[in-house]
Design a protein around this motif. Structure first.
Motif, short mmCIF file in Angstrom:
data_model
loop_
_atom_site.label_atom_id
_atom_site.label_comp_id
_atom_site.label_asym_id
_atom_site.label_seq_id
_atom_site.Cartn_x
_atom_site.Cartn_y
_atom_site.Cartn_z
N ASN A 8 0.89 -1.22 0.07
CA ASN A 8 -0.10 -0.05 -0.01
C ASN A 8 0.81 1.54 -0.09
OD1 ASN A 8 -1.81 -1.81 0.28
ND2 ASN A 8 -2.44 -1.39 2.33
N ILE A 9 1.90 1.37 0.88
CA ILE A 9 2.73 2.38 0.78
C ILE A 9 3.50 2.67 -0.35
CG2 ILE A 9 4.63 3.40 2.30
CD1 ILE A 9 2.16 3.13 3.72
N TYR A 10 3.67 1.44 -1.03
CA TYR A 10 4.63 1.65 -2.31
C TYR A 10 3.61 2.30 -3.45
CZ TYR A 10 5.56 -0.06 -7.09
OH TYR A 10 5.64 -0.15 -8.54
N ILE A 11 2.34 1.95 -3.52
CA ILE A 11 1.65 2.40 -4.49
C ILE A 11 1.28 3.96 -4.00
CG2 ILE A 11 -0.78 2.41 -5.28
CD1 ILE A 11 -0.61 -0.61 -4.91
N LEU A 12 1.07 4.47 -2.76
CA LEU A 12 0.94 5.63 -2.29
C LEU A 12 1.98 6.60 -2.49
CD1 LEU A 12 -0.88 5.43 1.06
CD2 LEU A 12 -1.67 6.55 -0.87
#
Length: 495
Positions: A48-52
């Motif tokens: 999730n943090i990668y996409i964000l």
């Protein structure tokens, strides 16, 4: 009067940095609350943090691109907004996004499940953007330390690896020493001139006969030494091979591709805007470092078998070409520096992508050149892409890397640096050897052992294809890169 009222216009101009800073704080709160939540059973949120992170960087780049202001000094002249900074930020943000995409499979394979990994990368990008826009010693030092502290932690991110811990410790100790040099140089210049602002310094240092010339010259030596360490130039390069080898490969690729442009842009502002009249003083220092970087990397890299250390010495050599363009001290030299930096980033991405996807098994220490020998049989397209990337770094036509080196040589010849150009041409022939040896290992070495490679993702394959098209296209028509670099130089001259 409130801060928001006093600096309302400045905040609008600086909106991309404000947005990036607040989103980093938001991600930090999100990561802490969710990853430590018993209700959600302590979920892994790195994806999730990668996409964000990719979306945040993309929106930051859009905000920076849509900034209509071409030139203005903001926040009491501590920061500057111009075309040089705007385009440099776009390049750093774009290269950061590409690096995140090509290293995602490595992160998944090595189970780097910490959300702090992406948070530190965002912090380093934030620090680099602030450094590019810095117009004061204090703001520049804070920006340097912000990105440096992120790099120290990232270098030692694999806590179970003794090599990663060693790399982070060496980087931290030597980086702290170099930061001390920069800070001491800033203090000497401030003591001699009474100001830390680059714009005011440009007015005070017009005359070489002013009373603080000698002290400010000594301070400039310390500043240049600290900045040369930050980009890994000779003779302050001793940390680079060990950090490249010990750090996780995804972090090493980020170190090699992204940060150099930010430091070089501030370097250019410093010597061309504030200390241009000291040209005959800092020219000799930069020429010595440039020749030393190219000579050292060309000779030492010949006997290297570890691919990450070889790429570290390659990075030192390319920094030498950038310093040669910087030492020219003219608009042509600065344009050649910017052009070379763009080409270096384009050429490095497929090379590091090749390294990431050709790891043997799951052990990051196994990065010998011989592991590339089975690549043409298992992934011929990847072998071709990596080979063209190495050819571009070597400066072999028909790739744009050849044109970038020619651009640097021509700018040096215009400044009558004939002996320097001749010496570096000889050294360039020597440095071509270890690039050719990598191509030899890929296509002509026999595979003795079974070697397995990680599969390449669809996103990475698309990126590789686009970059290779650019490497070939810009050789035949590099007018776009020349126009962009020329626009950046004009904004530097208008200072």
């Amino acid at each position: 009067m409130s801060f928001s009222t006093m600096f309302a216009g400045d905040i609008e101009v600086f909106l991309s940095e404000v947005f990036l800073g607040f989103t980093i704080l938001g991600i930090l709160v999100y990561g802490v609350l969710l990853s430590t939540s018993l209700t959600y059973k302590y979920p892994l949120i790195h994806k999730n943090i990668y996409i964000l992170s990719c979306y945040i960087l993309l929106l930051t780049g859009i905000l920076s691109l849509c900034n209509p202001v071409n030139y203005v000094l903001i926040f009491q002249k501590n920061f500057i907004c111009d075309d040089l900074g705007k385009i440099s930020k776009l390049v750093i943000i774009g290269s950061s996004i590409l690096t995140l995409i090509i290293t995602q499979s490595y992160i998944k394979t090595h189970k780097i499940n910490n959300y702090e990994y992406f948070l530190l990368i965002l912090l380093s990008v934030f620090g680099l953007n602030l450094l590019i826009s810095s117009n004061d010693f204090l703001s520049a030092y804070l920006a340097i330390e912000l990105q440096a502290l992120s790099f120290y932690v990232l270098a030692s991110f694999q806590r179970k690896s003794i090599f990663s811990a060693e790399a982070g410790l060496k980087y931290f100790i030597l980086g702290g020493f170099s930061s001390g040099l920069v800070l001491y140089g800033f203090s000497l210049v401030y003591g001699a001139t009474g100001t830390t602002n680059l714009y005011i310094l440009s007015l005070l240092c017009i005359d070489n006969n002013f009373i603080g010339y000698e002290i400010s010259s000594i301070g400039l030596i310390f500043i240049i030494a600290g900045l040369l360490f930050k980009i890994g130039a000779f003779p302050f390069h001793m940390w680079l091979p060990d950090v490249y080898e010990g750090a996780p490969t995804s972090i090493t690729s980020y170190f090699a591709i992204v940060p150099k442009l930010g430091v070089l842009i501030f370097f250019s502002r410093l010597i061309f805007c504030s200390f241009l009249t000291y040209y005959f003083f800092w020219e000799k220092i930069l020429l010595f470092s440039a020749i030393g970087s190219i000579a050292y990397s060309s000779i030492v890299a010949i006997k290297q078998h570890n691919l990450k250390r070889l790429l570290a010495y390659s990075s030192i050599g390319h920094v030498g070409y950038m310093l040669l363009a910087l030492a020219v001290g003219s608009a042509d030299g600065t344009q050649a520096l910017i052009f070379y930096s763009f080409v270096y980033i384009l050429s490095s991405i497929p090379v590091w992508c090749l390294l990431i996807y050709c790891m043997k098994g799951r052990k990051s220490s196994q990065t010998s050149i011989i592991t590339l020998s089975a690549l043409p049989n298992t992934s011929p397209v990847l072998a071709l892409a990596g080979g063209l990337g190495f050819f571009s770094l070597a400066g072999i036509p028909p790739l744009v890397g050849f044109y970038s080196k020619v651009f640097v040589f021509f700018s040096a010849v215009k400044s009558s640096l004939y002996l320097t150009v001749f010496v570096i041409l000889v050294l360039n022939v020597i440095s071509t050897y270890y690039y050719i040896s990598i191509i030899k290992s890929i296509y002509f070495e026999k595979n003795i052992n079974w070697i397995f490679y990680n599969s390449i993702t669809k996103n990475t394959s698309v990126i590789m294809g686009i970059i290779l098209i650019f490497l070939l296209f810009f050789f035949f028509d590099s007018s776009l890169l020349k126009l962009v670099s020329e626009k950046m130089v004009f904004s530097l001259i208008e200072f």
